[in-house]
Enzyme design. Structure first.
Site, PDB file in Angstrom:
ATOM      1  N   LEU A  93       4.359   1.049  -2.334  1.00 40.57           N
ATOM      2  CA  LEU A  93       3.290   1.976  -2.697  1.00 40.57           C
ATOM      3  C   LEU A  93       3.053   2.018  -4.193  1.00 40.57           C
ATOM      4  O   LEU A  93       2.183   2.756  -4.665  1.00 40.57           O
ATOM      5  CB  LEU A  93       3.612   3.367  -2.162  1.00 40.57           C
ATOM      6  CG  LEU A  93       3.998   3.436  -0.674  1.00 40.57           C
ATOM      7  CD1 LEU A  93       4.184   4.871  -0.243  1.00 40.57           C
ATOM      8  CD2 LEU A  93       2.964   2.734   0.193  1.00 40.57           C
ATOM      9  N   ARG A  94       3.854   1.260  -4.970  1.00 37.62           N
ATOM     10  CA  ARG A  94       3.687   1.048  -6.415  1.00 37.62           C
ATOM     11  C   ARG A  94       4.105   2.231  -7.283  1.00 37.62           C
ATOM     12  O   ARG A  94       4.084   2.116  -8.500  1.00 37.62           O
ATOM     13  CB  ARG A  94       2.241   0.647  -6.748  1.00 37.62           C
ATOM     14  CG  ARG A  94       1.770  -0.621  -6.062  1.00 37.62           C
ATOM     15  CD  ARG A  94       2.738  -1.757  -6.242  1.00 37.62           C
ATOM     16  NE  ARG A  94       2.150  -3.058  -5.908  1.00 37.62           N
ATOM     17  CZ  ARG A  94       2.850  -4.179  -5.815  1.00 37.62           C
ATOM     18  NH1 ARG A  94       4.161  -4.150  -6.025  1.00 37.62           N
ATOM     19  NH2 ARG A  94       2.255  -5.319  -5.525  1.00 37.62           N
ATOM     20  N   ASP A 335       4.028  -5.456   4.910  1.00 35.92           N
ATOM     21  CA  ASP A 335       4.466  -5.949   3.596  1.00 35.92           C
ATOM     22  C   ASP A 335       3.392  -5.628   2.562  1.00 35.92           C
ATOM     23  O   ASP A 335       2.974  -6.469   1.767  1.00 35.92           O
ATOM     24  CB  ASP A 335       4.760  -7.445   3.627  1.00 35.92           C
ATOM     25  CG  ASP A 335       5.421  -7.937   2.332  1.00 35.92           C
ATOM     26  OD1 ASP A 335       6.086  -7.128   1.649  1.00 35.92           O
ATOM     27  OD2 ASP A 335       5.257  -9.125   1.985  1.00 35.92           O
ATOM     28  N   HIS A 339      -2.652  -4.695  -5.397  1.00 36.54           N
ATOM     29  CA  HIS A 339      -2.750  -5.195  -6.779  1.00 36.54           C
ATOM     30  C   HIS A 339      -4.078  -4.771  -7.395  1.00 36.54           C
ATOM     31  O   HIS A 339      -5.080  -4.596  -6.697  1.00 36.54           O
ATOM     32  CB  HIS A 339      -2.684  -6.726  -6.812  1.00 36.54           C
ATOM     33  CG  HIS A 339      -1.321  -7.280  -6.516  1.00 36.54           C
ATOM     34  ND1 HIS A 339      -0.232  -7.038  -7.320  1.00 36.54           N
ATOM     35  CD2 HIS A 339      -0.881  -8.093  -5.512  1.00 36.54           C
ATOM     36  CE1 HIS A 339       0.825  -7.678  -6.828  1.00 36.54           C
ATOM     37  NE2 HIS A 339       0.455  -8.305  -5.728  1.00 36.54           N
TER      38      HIS A 339
END
Length: 456
Positions: A93-94, A335, A339
């Site tokens: 989830l960054r 997965d 970005h």
């Protein structure tokens, strides 16, 4: 970043709004009427009514004796499917660390738009998820976002450095559902074996993605004819199967429970199948994109097809499908790796690997069932019952009375196309934009709250 999906009205029969309840959002009591209830965990498959109260499923068919009657929201779901909320067993989830790409808020909003109610986050965050404090931070951020539930996988080694073991038992006590070193290698096999012994002692679920760093070095595409023709650095199947064979040998000695989150090759499926036949406690998963795409999808040098492990041959893809159909492969994951646009604006080998997969996970799995590759029961099990069992999420993955009210309502007759404009994820790096699908999530409940409703 995109706005979170709006909560709108739905068809009520009739519309009732209990005092103190925002219409269709925060109500403590719901009746979902006339849906086809599909639950592989209990074998349920029938058209019936389902009752929710205070975040739990309280009855199926007949209302419970203490049902408040008019003080409940009624949803007319005739012609729809109602399934347990999807559990995505491997999604980045960054946050924390890479908020310029996405955040827990944006990606949990994307998750519920795709029927996902629980997200399992690997430990390769920044700071690394090797302390209980980081796990608690992630849980709190998910609670503030108010969409999907987010659970954490703890690190096996400190800072994922592969040299010193992390306090795995403490992470387990702190709420982590498993331990993993993500895609980072161990310094040597001796340390990996010690980590597996540690995990076996405390009966911890271990996730290991086999990838030999020397064989995989600089590889960005399957080591085959397509990569050779395009001049791309190849990543051979042996980079997966060689460390997998070593791992299986250590599982045999330690008895550790190990899950391989993402198989990519026919040979890897064969190794897992043999190990399971020998009685070893090993399970496996696959990504949704490996079930559909092959090395041919890298032929146009589409950066959205740059993934690790790489897309392999048609033979490998078909073996993965067979493995899922036959039960060798237990789970399907997204997965998810969102970005920013610049991360994919470079020559193919220089782009960052990964796809934005939350909103395509369930549609791709159901598409396999539509095309007869797997049964509907197997498709739903791979994203509900099986990941719930893997991560010991005893209150999820089922429509049984007493379970958390984590639900997804699906229109099985909807025809729609995935497009970047309609995606909720902050990352638009999805190789399936433009694909047509035949099922669409129309509403999602998490812990009894409706957190998503598709705009008509």
């Amino acid at each position: 970043m995109k706005d979170a999906p709006r909560n709108l009205g739905i068809d009520y029969d009739p519309v009732r709004h209990p005092e103190g309840c925002r219409p269709g959002i925060d109500c403590a009591h719901w009746v979902i009427r006339g849906a086809r209830l599909l639950d592989p965990a209990s074998g349920l498959d029938r058209v019936d009514d389902l009752y929710l109260a205070d975040g739990r499923i309280v009855a199926i068919g007949e209302a419970p004796g203490d049902w408040p009657g008019d003080h409940a929201e009624h949803v007319c779901a005739s012609g729809h499917w109602l399934i347990p909320g999807v559990i995505d067993g491997w999604a980045r989830l960054r946050e924390p660390g890479l908020e310029h790409k996405a955040s827990i808020a944006t990606e949990s909003a994307a998750a519920v738009a795709g029927g996902i109610t629980t997200l399992v986050m690997p430990p390769d965050t920044s700071p690394v998820l090797d302390t209980v404090a980081v796990a608690r931070y992630i849980k709190r951020r998910a609670q503030l976002a108010g969409r999907a539930r987010v659970v954490a996988i703890g690190a096996m080694t400190q800072q994922l450095g592969g040299e010193l073991l992390a306090e795995m038992a403490t992470l387990d006590e702190g709420g982590c559902v498993a331990v993993s070193n993500a895609h980072y290698p161990f310094a040597d096999l001796r340390l990996m074996r010690r980590a597996l012994e540690y995990a076996a002692t405390f009966d911890l679920q271990v996730l290991i993605q086999p990838l030999d760093p020397s064989l995989a070095a600089r590889g960005c595409a399957h080591d085959g004819a397509v990569a050779t023709r395009l001049g791309l650095p190849g990543l051979p199947v042996s980079a997966e199967t060689a460390p997998l064979a070593q791992l299986i040998a250590m599982i045999s000695e330690t008895g550790a429970r190990v899950h391989i989150p993402m198989l990519s090759s026919a040979e890897a499926v064969r190794l897992v199948e043999r190990a399971r036949a020998d009685g070893l406690p090993i399970t496996a998963g696959v990504t949704a994109h490996h079930l559909w795409l092959t090395e041919m999808d890298t032929d146009a040098l589409d950066p959205n097809s740059h993934v690790i492990p790489p897309l392999r041959t048609i033979r490998d893809r078909d073996a993965l499908r067979r493995g899922l159909a036959e039960g060798v492969i237990d789970t399907v994951v997204s997965d998810h790796q969102p970005h920013e646009p610049d991360a994919k604006l470079a020559p193919f080998p220089a782009t960052e690997p990964g796809v934005s997969g939350l909103e395509s996970l369930l549609p791709l799995v159901l598409k396999l069932a539509d095309e007869g590759e797997i049964s509907l029961e197997r498709a739903l099990s791979a994203v509900t019952r099986n990941p719930a069992a893997l991560y010991n999420l005893n209150d999820a993955g089922s429509l049984a009375v007493g379970q958390r009210a984590d639900l997804a309502l699906i229109d099985p007759d909807a025809m729609w196309s995935l497009d970047e404009v309609g995606m909720q994820s902050a990352g638009e790096n999805c190789p399936f934009t433009g694909w047509d699908f035949g099922h669409q999530v129309t509403a999602t409940w998490v812990n009894g709250r409706r957190v998503f409703l598709r705009e008509e």
